[in-house]
Design a protein around this motif. Sequence first.
Motif, PDB file in Angstrom:
ATOM      1  N   TYR A  60      28.264  17.969  16.503  1.00 40.14           N
ATOM      2  CA  TYR A  60      28.801  18.194  17.958  1.00 40.14           C
ATOM      3  C   TYR A  60      27.559  17.880  18.880  1.00 40.14           C
ATOM      4  O   TYR A  60      26.556  18.734  18.829  1.00 40.14           O
ATOM      5  CB  TYR A  60      29.365  19.521  18.121  1.00 40.14           C
ATOM      6  CG  TYR A  60      30.022  19.504  19.421  1.00 40.14           C
ATOM      7  CD1 TYR A  60      30.985  18.879  20.012  1.00 40.14           C
ATOM      8  CD2 TYR A  60      29.334  20.456  20.627  1.00 40.14           C
ATOM      9  CE1 TYR A  60      31.453  18.799  21.156  1.00 40.14           C
ATOM     10  CE2 TYR A  60      29.822  20.474  21.723  1.00 40.14           C
ATOM     11  CZ  TYR A  60      31.002  19.746  22.239  1.00 40.14           C
ATOM     12  OH  TYR A  60      31.473  19.711  23.424  1.00 40.14           O
ATOM     13  N   ALA A 107      26.137  17.977   8.176  1.00 39.69           N
ATOM     14  CA  ALA A 107      26.967  17.477   9.148  1.00 39.69           C
ATOM     15  C   ALA A 107      26.282  16.081   9.810  1.00 39.69           C
ATOM     16  O   ALA A 107      25.326  15.610   9.827  1.00 39.69           O
ATOM     17  CB  ALA A 107      26.880  18.230  10.398  1.00 39.69           C
ATOM     18  N   LEU A 121      29.061  11.391  14.824  1.00 30.88           N
ATOM     19  CA  LEU A 121      30.703  10.750  14.889  1.00 30.88           C
ATOM     20  C   LEU A 121      30.542   9.205  14.616  1.00 30.88           C
ATOM     21  O   LEU A 121      31.139   8.503  13.838  1.00 30.88           O
ATOM     22  CB  LEU A 121      31.414  10.819  16.315  1.00 30.88           C
ATOM     23  CG  LEU A 121      32.643  10.235  16.131  1.00 30.88           C
ATOM     24  CD1 LEU A 121      33.506  10.821  15.311  1.00 30.88           C
ATOM     25  CD2 LEU A 121      33.333  10.606  17.618  1.00 30.88           C
ATOM     26  N   MET A 150      36.377  15.024  19.804  1.00 27.97           N
ATOM     27  CA  MET A 150      35.086  15.645  19.451  1.00 27.97           C
ATOM     28  C   MET A 150      34.508  16.133  20.796  1.00 27.97           C
ATOM     29  O   MET A 150      33.776  17.322  20.514  1.00 27.97           O
ATOM     30  CB  MET A 150      33.982  14.525  18.939  1.00 27.97           C
ATOM     31  CG  MET A 150      33.178  15.329  18.078  1.00 27.97           C
ATOM     32  SD  MET A 150      33.683  16.289  16.753  1.00 27.97           S
ATOM     33  CE  MET A 150      32.039  17.162  16.200  1.00 27.97           C
ATOM     34  N   ARG A 152      32.155  17.403   7.736  1.00 29.16           N
ATOM     35  CA  ARG A 152      31.607  18.213   8.929  1.00 29.16           C
ATOM     36  C   ARG A 152      30.997  16.938   9.865  1.00 29.16           C
ATOM     37  O   ARG A 152      30.376  16.437   9.276  1.00 29.16           O
ATOM     38  CB  ARG A 152      30.729  19.249   8.360  1.00 29.16           C
ATOM     39  CG  ARG A 152      30.344  20.286   9.513  1.00 29.16           C
ATOM     40  CD  ARG A 152      29.781  21.596   9.057  1.00 29.16           C
ATOM     41  NE  ARG A 152      29.314  22.325  10.140  1.00 29.16           N
ATOM     42  CZ  ARG A 152      28.043  22.935  10.010  1.00 29.16           C
ATOM     43  NH1 ARG A 152      27.281  22.671   9.117  1.00 29.16           N
ATOM     44  NH2 ARG A 152      27.695  23.697  11.177  1.00 29.16           N
ATOM     45  N   LEU A 153      31.132  17.351  11.032  1.00 33.75           N
ATOM     46  CA  LEU A 153      30.722  16.543  11.965  1.00 33.75           C
ATOM     47  C   LEU A 153      29.517  17.311  13.094  1.00 33.75           C
ATOM     48  O   LEU A 153      29.867  18.645  13.247  1.00 33.75           O
ATOM     49  CB  LEU A 153      31.734  15.955  12.914  1.00 33.75           C
ATOM     50  CG  LEU A 153      32.612  14.932  12.305  1.00 33.75           C
ATOM     51  CD1 LEU A 153      33.967  14.460  13.103  1.00 33.75           C
ATOM     52  CD2 LEU A 153      32.215  13.784  11.765  1.00 33.75           C
ATOM     53  N   THR A 190      39.584  15.636  14.857  1.00 36.73           N
ATOM     54  CA  THR A 190      38.790  14.513  14.688  1.00 36.73           C
ATOM     55  C   THR A 190      38.712  14.198  13.334  1.00 36.73           C
ATOM     56  O   THR A 190      38.751  12.930  13.188  1.00 36.73           O
ATOM     57  CB  THR A 190      37.372  14.814  15.410  1.00 36.73           C
ATOM     58  OG1 THR A 190      37.545  15.169  16.638  1.00 36.73           O
ATOM     59  CG2 THR A 190      36.630  13.241  15.218  1.00 36.73           C
ATOM     60  N   GLN A 207      37.065  19.432  16.244  1.00 37.61           N
ATOM     61  CA  GLN A 207      36.502  18.769  14.941  1.00 37.61           C
ATOM     62  C   GLN A 207      37.541  18.608  13.843  1.00 37.61           C
ATOM     63  O   GLN A 207      37.550  17.371  13.455  1.00 37.61           O
ATOM     64  CB  GLN A 207      35.299  19.706  14.505  1.00 37.61           C
ATOM     65  CG  GLN A 207      34.584  19.012  13.182  1.00 37.61           C
ATOM     66  CD  GLN A 207      33.055  19.654  12.871  1.00 37.61           C
ATOM     67  OE1 GLN A 207      33.156  19.783  11.583  1.00 37.61           O
ATOM     68  NE2 GLN A 207      32.602  19.999  13.691  1.00 37.61           N
TER      69      GLN A 207
END
Length: 510
Positions: A265, A20, A23, A231, A262-263, A239, A236
């Motif tokens: 959080y 991940a 952003l 986000m 994948r981001l 986003t 997700q």
Amino acid sequence: MAQDKVNTISAEVNRDEKEAFDLDQALSVAGLGIYNIKYTVVLSLFLIGAILEPVGYAYILPSSKCDLEMTDTIRGFVGSIPYIGIVITSFPWGYLVDTRGRKHTVIYSSLAAGILGIASAFMPNLISFIILKFLTSLCIACPAAVPYTFVGELCPLKYRDIMLTLINAMQVSGAVLVPLFAWAILPLNFEANFGLYYFKPWRLLAIVYSSIFIIGGLLLINGPESPKYLMSQGRQEDTLQVLRTMYAQNKKKSPDEFPIKRLKYTEGAINTKTSFLMSLKVQSVPLLKPPYVKWMALNSTLMFGIFATVNGLNMWLPEILNRVFSGAGEGTACEVIAQGANETVAEGECIDTIDSLTFIINAAANCSVGVIAIITSVVIKYIGKKLLLVLVYCTIGVFCILINFVSQQILFAIFLSSIALMGLAIAPVNAYSVQIFPTHLRGMAVGLSMMVGRAGSVVGSNVAGALLNSVCEATFYVFGGSLILCGLLSCFLPKSSSEQDVKQRNITRL
């Protein structure tokens, strides 16, 4: 060597799709390009509309004085209406922006502002005109502030200050439309009988000023939501979809080639199912407590100084310039203003004409400010937000004070028109809000600081109106001194976030 490093990073990202990224890294990968430019232009229309509506009163009110049976006292009150409405509604709009999203909130508020503003042009008397203008003002706070947050959240960190300064430059440049539209429409000679009233050029001008809101709202309907807002709400996949589209348009590649899958959080989502009061408490209380309260107070003070000066004097600018260039008298600026005040037309008599030189000076000043703003959007990367603020506040503060000592009309016009340069400070102050406050508080922080700024507009316009004809010199000393004080306070702002760009250096090359 550098290309090998980029390929290595790309391979690592593609090999481990479960990894991940935050952003800001993802935005850096999506890059800066046609996607960002397109929506920066669209969002600038909301800011331009927020300029045309209140500042346009400087031309609409003198021309409508006779038709609406408006005294000079009432005129000062009506000129404050846009700012009163913005002050009242900045807090709830900030709440809605942070809890319901940037996109839909700004669209609905702008369409409402445009429709109500156009409707006001058809009101037959002063009371109905004031009511519609007040309702319009209740919708302006959102499009007047949100675009700064929106643009800042759509671009990579390393370009954020530049893009915010650029959109501010576009807003300032758009201010040239105020005198240009007035110059094109007010001299027209037509009357249409609507029964209860005659439709005259000033009514058409009011329609033109308000239509910008509708144009902006319609253009943004198919636009994106802020990825940072999405986000913060835990969305997700939505986003990532925005980031893929941004990547595809900026890089001229397929959205499927976006390497980040994948981001991370990093900020708590806002529970939109909680009660209004509880959610409002969550949004606002943190701004009034350490560590944010000192920055909230500082940003709000700086905004107050900007708007009190720009809008305080700006509403009277066409009339003051008109006195000077119509030959109302000779001497220092305040002596000319005093002589013009003694020769004011009788109560109830209309002034439907404004000297052409007033239009030209005002338009040229706004155009020059726009050019300077565009140049500033480029050099801010090298001089930084803080230095820019100090220079703008102190320079315009000195110019305000010098107005009391000049006797040449051209110098007076230059110093007075240069007050519009204070608009250059709005973007850096908002950029600090984007830098200092987390996503879930950012819209509220910008909205509240802009609310305090608009309160400065109400104070400034009434103070300027009260002092100009009585203790004129004090007017420019007060405004000039307050700007210099704000310049000194700007020195206490934190360092720019640009040093964080080093952490992004490799990822931006993906």
